[in-house]
Design a protein around this motif. Structure first.
Motif, mmCIF file in Angstrom:
data_model
loop_
_atom_site.group_PDB
_atom_site.id
_atom_site.type_symbol
_atom_site.label_atom_id
_atom_site.label_comp_id
_atom_site.label_asym_id
_atom_site.label_seq_id
_atom_site.Cartn_x
_atom_site.Cartn_y
_atom_site.Cartn_z
ATOM 1 N N MET A 137 -5.035 -0.647 -9.280
ATOM 2 C CA MET A 137 -4.912 -0.837 -7.835
ATOM 3 C C MET A 137 -4.285 -2.192 -7.535
ATOM 4 O O MET A 137 -3.399 -2.310 -6.674
ATOM 5 C CB MET A 137 -6.296 -0.739 -7.188
ATOM 6 N N GLN A 138 -4.739 -3.212 -8.249
ATOM 7 C CA GLN A 138 -4.181 -4.546 -8.044
ATOM 8 C C GLN A 138 -2.733 -4.609 -8.505
ATOM 9 O O GLN A 138 -1.887 -5.262 -7.872
ATOM 10 C CB GLN A 138 -5.033 -5.571 -8.804
ATOM 11 N N ASP A 139 -2.426 -3.929 -9.601
ATOM 12 C CA ASP A 139 -1.048 -3.904 -10.102
ATOM 13 C C ASP A 139 -0.131 -3.197 -9.115
ATOM 14 O O ASP A 139 1.023 -3.609 -8.907
ATOM 15 C CB ASP A 139 -1.016 -3.200 -11.460
ATOM 16 N N LEU A 140 -0.630 -2.122 -8.489
ATOM 17 C CA LEU A 140 0.157 -1.409 -7.480
ATOM 18 C C LEU A 140 0.453 -2.320 -6.299
ATOM 19 O O LEU A 140 1.559 -2.297 -5.743
ATOM 20 C CB LEU A 140 -0.610 -0.162 -7.023
ATOM 21 N N ARG A 141 -0.539 -3.119 -5.912
ATOM 22 C CA ARG A 141 -0.345 -4.036 -4.768
ATOM 23 C C ARG A 141 0.703 -5.096 -5.070
ATOM 24 O O ARG A 141 1.560 -5.403 -4.239
ATOM 25 C CB ARG A 141 -1.670 -4.700 -4.423
ATOM 26 N N GLU A 142 0.642 -5.685 -6.261
ATOM 27 C CA GLU A 142 1.485 -6.829 -6.576
ATOM 28 C C GLU A 142 2.885 -6.423 -7.043
ATOM 29 O O GLU A 142 3.861 -7.125 -6.751
ATOM 30 C CB GLU A 142 0.808 -7.689 -7.642
ATOM 31 N N ASN A 143 2.960 -5.305 -7.766
ATOM 32 C CA ASN A 143 4.246 -4.972 -8.387
ATOM 33 C C ASN A 143 4.777 -3.576 -8.050
ATOM 34 O O ASN A 143 5.874 -3.223 -8.492
ATOM 35 C CB ASN A 143 4.142 -5.085 -9.921
ATOM 36 N N GLY A 144 4.006 -2.798 -7.305
ATOM 37 C CA GLY A 144 4.372 -1.394 -7.143
ATOM 38 C C GLY A 144 5.060 -1.022 -5.862
ATOM 39 O O GLY A 144 5.443 0.144 -5.674
ATOM 40 N N TRP A 145 5.236 -1.977 -4.922
ATOM 41 C CA TRP A 145 5.799 -1.620 -3.619
ATOM 42 C C TRP A 145 7.213 -1.064 -3.729
ATOM 43 O O TRP A 145 7.528 -0.029 -3.143
ATOM 44 C CB TRP A 145 5.769 -2.827 -2.690
ATOM 45 N N GLY A 146 8.070 -1.719 -4.459
ATOM 46 C CA GLY A 146 9.465 -1.290 -4.540
ATOM 47 C C GLY A 146 9.601 0.106 -5.121
ATOM 48 O O GLY A 146 10.317 0.959 -4.575
ATOM 49 N N ILE A 147 8.912 0.364 -6.226
ATOM 50 C CA ILE A 147 8.972 1.687 -6.858
ATOM 51 C C ILE A 147 8.391 2.743 -5.931
ATOM 52 O O ILE A 147 8.936 3.845 -5.779
ATOM 53 C CB ILE A 147 8.224 1.662 -8.202
ATOM 54 N N PHE A 148 7.256 2.396 -5.289
ATOM 55 C CA PHE A 148 6.594 3.353 -4.391
ATOM 56 C C PHE A 148 7.502 3.725 -3.232
ATOM 57 O O PHE A 148 7.635 4.904 -2.875
ATOM 58 C CB PHE A 148 5.285 2.745 -3.871
ATOM 59 N N LEU A 149 8.169 2.731 -2.617
ATOM 60 C CA LEU A 149 9.033 3.000 -1.474
ATOM 61 C C LEU A 149 10.210 3.887 -1.870
ATOM 62 O O LEU A 149 10.592 4.803 -1.126
ATOM 63 C CB LEU A 149 9.538 1.681 -0.879
ATOM 64 N N GLU A 150 10.776 3.659 -3.065
ATOM 65 C CA GLU A 150 11.877 4.501 -3.527
ATOM 66 C C GLU A 150 11.415 5.933 -3.749
ATOM 67 O O GLU A 150 12.163 6.887 -3.478
ATOM 68 C CB GLU A 150 12.475 3.917 -4.811
ATOM 69 N N GLU A 151 10.194 6.106 -4.260
ATOM 70 C CA GLU A 151 9.649 7.464 -4.444
ATOM 71 C C GLU A 151 9.530 8.182 -3.106
ATOM 72 O O GLU A 151 9.883 9.368 -2.988
ATOM 73 C CB GLU A 151 8.284 7.388 -5.134
ATOM 74 N N VAL A 152 9.039 7.471 -2.095
ATOM 75 C CA VAL A 152 8.886 8.082 -0.770
ATOM 76 C C VAL A 152 10.248 8.436 -0.184
ATOM 77 O O VAL A 152 10.438 9.512 0.406
ATOM 78 C CB VAL A 152 8.104 7.135 0.168
ATOM 79 N N LYS A 153 11.220 7.543 -0.334
ATOM 80 C CA LYS A 153 12.563 7.830 0.189
ATOM 81 C C LYS A 153 13.171 9.055 -0.488
ATOM 82 O O LYS A 153 13.803 9.895 0.173
ATOM 83 C CB LYS A 153 13.463 6.615 -0.021
ATOM 84 N N SER A 154 12.951 9.192 -1.806
ATOM 85 C CA SER A 154 13.470 10.362 -2.526
ATOM 86 C C SER A 154 12.824 11.640 -2.020
ATOM 87 O O SER A 154 13.494 12.676 -1.859
ATOM 88 C CB SER A 154 13.212 10.202 -4.024
ATOM 89 N N LEU A 155 11.530 11.575 -1.758
ATOM 90 C CA LEU A 155 10.841 12.749 -1.209
ATOM 91 C C LEU A 155 11.398 13.109 0.160
ATOM 92 O O LEU A 155 11.588 14.291 0.477
ATOM 93 C CB LEU A 155 9.332 12.470 -1.108
ATOM 94 N N CYS A 156 11.638 12.104 0.987
ATOM 95 C CA CYS A 156 12.154 12.368 2.329
ATOM 96 C C CYS A 156 13.542 13.015 2.267
ATOM 97 O O CYS A 156 13.852 13.929 3.045
ATOM 98 C CB CYS A 156 12.215 11.066 3.128
ATOM 99 N N VAL A 157 14.374 12.543 1.347
ATOM 100 C CA VAL A 157 15.701 13.145 1.186
ATOM 101 C C VAL A 157 15.573 14.596 0.769
ATOM 102 O O VAL A 157 16.274 15.487 1.281
ATOM 103 C CB VAL A 157 16.531 12.341 0.163
ATOM 104 N N ALA A 158 14.644 14.875 -0.181
ATOM 105 C CA ALA A 158 14.445 16.248 -0.649
ATOM 106 C C ALA A 158 13.889 17.138 0.447
ATOM 107 O O ALA A 158 14.150 18.348 0.466
ATOM 108 C CB ALA A 158 13.509 16.244 -1.866
ATOM 109 N N MET A 159 13.125 16.560 1.375
ATOM 110 C CA MET A 159 12.494 17.339 2.435
ATOM 111 C C MET A 159 13.295 17.281 3.744
ATOM 112 O O MET A 159 12.807 17.723 4.786
ATOM 113 C CB MET A 159 11.072 16.817 2.688
ATOM 114 N N SER A 160 14.494 16.695 3.693
ATOM 115 C CA SER A 160 15.366 16.590 4.870
ATOM 116 C C SER A 160 14.704 15.818 6.003
ATOM 117 O O SER A 160 14.785 16.190 7.187
ATOM 118 C CB SER A 160 15.770 17.996 5.365
ATOM 119 N N VAL A 161 14.039 14.723 5.637
ATOM 120 C CA VAL A 161 13.367 13.874 6.617
ATOM 121 C C VAL A 161 14.127 12.553 6.687
ATOM 122 O O VAL A 161 14.453 11.947 5.653
ATOM 123 C CB VAL A 161 11.902 13.611 6.220
#
Length: 614
Positions: free
Chosen positions: A537-561
């Motif tokens: 959880m702490q690692d996600l907070r400190e180092n995971g934002w960039g990767i997480f945001l890219e994952e969400v953007k990829s999902l939105c593209v796949a879902m036409s959002v």
């Protein structure tokens, strides 16, 4: 006029008084006098108390009080010398078991009131008074004892009944009782109902008890010869009263085995209170102990009726339960409840009342329950997350509101899985892509919310198509409007962002929750597991934002959002646009949701799973 007068003078038939098991109280100082029971159920009350036996709390810490120049207390060894002797934990006094059940209305005072209505607590003269109470051969106490022995020995007390029956009838009676008892035990083991709404001879289905007994008689010839029409009309052994008595006997025997299994070893208790269907407050009691083979065992001991759920009422009920089964709080080494103030209160909770008597009865809050409170705090403490779960609940309710919609959802999901399998996008295998449906979330079991989100994500396109059908073809205008709003909400960047975040967060806590609920889990391993969850959880907070945001953007593209520009501004959540309070999309998603969720989750886990609290 006269006919009306005559009708009014006709005596009404007296209603039959029913026996209430809650009237049976282990502590002799709290019992109702035997003569206050209706004469029709008095013998049944006596049988229940004889099954229970005298209240002799072995191992109890008997209080000392000033009597004369010395501090004196009740002595446990007196139980061995006087089998009739009872001790009241509530009154700190001695009573006579035989005299309570079968005292006569004449004779000396020591045989009638002492040890029954009038409590005895002069420990200085105890042995002298006990001996005087027993008295001679024809004393009131010995007469009560003989009545008790005759009552227990039915063959002697009703010998004239048995003498009129042949040996064959007695054998048939035993076979009938055995058959009925076997049916009762099977239904209890399977948790099945006994009776139905129509048990008349003309009924096509007389429900479980009678139907199974009849089946038993047709399959086993020796049983068929002694039941139903082959049994005396007044000895069918199938009445509801007989069923209840056999159930109580099975419960007593089961409890006795549990008590014998505990023996004289130490044990812990798990308690919870709840209200049953008839609006009665009840306390469920589970004992946890180590058996002679070194295995940790949990046994459900009893459900006790309580007047209310205050700490004092729960403690009184627990003391009565312990006295009834010969358990002692001095042997208690652990207690586990939920986090309610009446249970774990620092000053007046049940935990504190027990610790005042036994400082070794350590309190441990269920780790899985604490973890659930952590997740609930996160879900309800952040506006965006609370709003998200409200919409998820509405989506599940709308899509699963009718069998037709559920069938459409299943069919659409099935068609999409088949299409992806044919294209080679997914592969079949054991446990993969099974037929499923949306799971309804449960506020008291937050693990179900994780399942709900996973299935919503898996069935995303199918859920949207069902909502479109409701919006286009729905019969209720209100539901069509709600479905339209839900489509718009689901196809928003914020909804997908939070969905992906909560799946990631709840996935970590769900695995931990399952691990904490394993039977072989111990507190040392549990604390280690909690630490292992905090680190990612702490690692996600400190180092995971960039990767997480890219994952969400990829999902939105796949879902036409559409994905918003993170540098653009939006109004602060919970504020009107007129106030002019604006923040960037980046600040909103990164600080107000992503960081806020992880920080609150970490903070709650640190508070609830600190070294002090565990």
């Amino acid at each position: 006029m006269s006919s009306t007068s005559d009708a009014s003078t006709v005596p009404q038939k007296k209603s039959r008084v029913e026996f209430d098991p809650s009237d049976i109280i282990a502590d002799p100082g709290l019992r109702k006098p035997i003569e206050e029971y209706d004469i029709g159920i008095r013998d049944q009350v006596r049988r229940e108390y004889l099954l229970m036996g005298p209240c002799q709390p072995v191992g109890h810490n008997f209080p000392r009080k000033q009597q004369g120049k010395d501090l004196r207390s009740f002595k446990e060894v007196w139980f061995q010398k006087f089998d009739w002797l009872e001790y009241s934990v509530e009154k700190d006094a001695a009573y006579c078991f035989y005299c309570y059940l079968f005292k006569q209305s004449r004779g000396d005072k020591l045989g009638i009131d002492a040890f029954t209505k009038t409590r005895f607590s002069n420990w200085k003269k105890a042995m002298e008074v006990f001996t005087e109470h027993v008295g001679g051969v024809n004393s009131n106490h010995n007469n009560a004892r003989r009545h008790c022995e005759d009552f227990k020995n039915q063959r002697q007390s009703v010998s004239h009944i048995f003498s009129s029956h042949s040996r064959e009838m007695e054998i048939a009676y035993r076979a009938r009782v055995t058959a009925v008892l076997r049916v009762v035990r099977f239904l209890l083991l399977q948790g099945l109902a006994f009776r139905g709404h129509d048990e008349s001879s003309s009924s096509t289905n007389r429900d479980n008890f009678l139907e199974m007994l009849n089946w038993y008689g047709t399959e086993v010839e020796s049983v068929g010869r002694v039941i139903n029409e082959n049994a005396p009309g007044n000895n069918q052994m199938t009445s509801p009263q007989i069923q209840k008595e056999l159930v109580r006997a099975c419960a007593e025997e089961t409890t006795r085995v549990i008590i014998d299994e505990i023996g004289d070893s130490h044990f812990s208790i798990l308690l919870d209170e709840s209200r049953n269907k008839s609006i009665k407050e009840q306390m469920a009691v589970i004992v946890r102990f180590v058996n002679k083979q070194g295995q940790v065992i949990e046994r459900f001991l009893a459900v006790e009726h309580v007047a209310d759920t205050s700490a004092s009422s729960l403690k009184t009920a627990l003391d009565g339960l312990f006295a009834r089964y010969g358990l002692s709080i001095s042997r208690l080494r652990g207690q586990g409840y939920d986090g309610a103030s009446n249970m774990k209160g620092q000053f007046n909770g049940l935990k504190t009342l027990i610790l005042n008597e036994n400082p070794f009865a350590f309190y441990v809050h269920c780790f899985a329950h604490q973890l659930q409170l952590v997740v609930v705090s996160v879900a309800k403490g952040i506006l965006a997350i609370s709003d998200f779960f409200s919409y998820v609940t509405i989506i599940v309710n709308i899509v699963g509101a009718s069998c037709k919609r559920r069938d459409v959802l299943l069919q659409k999901q099935h068609d999409k899985i088949v299409e992806k399998l044919e294209k080679g996008e997914i592969f079949s295998g054991r446990g993969k892509h099974q037929e499923t449906n949306l799971a309804r979330p449960d506020d008291t079991r937050w693990g179900t919310n994780y399942t709900t989100l996973i299935r919503l994500f898996t069935m995303w396109e199918s859920v949207l198509e069902v909502l479109e059908n409701v919006c286009n073809d729905g019969n209720v205008a209100e539901q069509r409007g709600i479905a339209s709003g839900l489509i718009q909400r689901m196809e928003s960047f914020e909804f997908i962002f939070i969905l992906h975040l909560m799946i990631k967060v709840l996935g970590l806590t769900n695995d931990l929750s399952n691990a904490l609920q394993q039977k072989d889990q111990n507190i040392v391993n549990a604390m280690g597991l909690i630490v292992t969850v905090k680190k990612p959880m702490q690692d996600l907070r400190e180092n995971g934002w960039g990767i997480f945001l890219e994952e969400v953007k990829s999902l939105c593209v796949a879902m036409s959002v559409s994905v918003p520009n993170m540098e653009d501004s939006i109004s602060v959540r919970g504020r009107s646009r007129r106030g002019g309070q604006l923040v960037t999309y980046y600040h909103h998603y990164h600080a107000e949701i992503f960081i806020a969720v992880i920080d609150l989750l970490t903070s709650e886990m640190n508070n609830r799973f600190s070294e002090t609290s565990t």
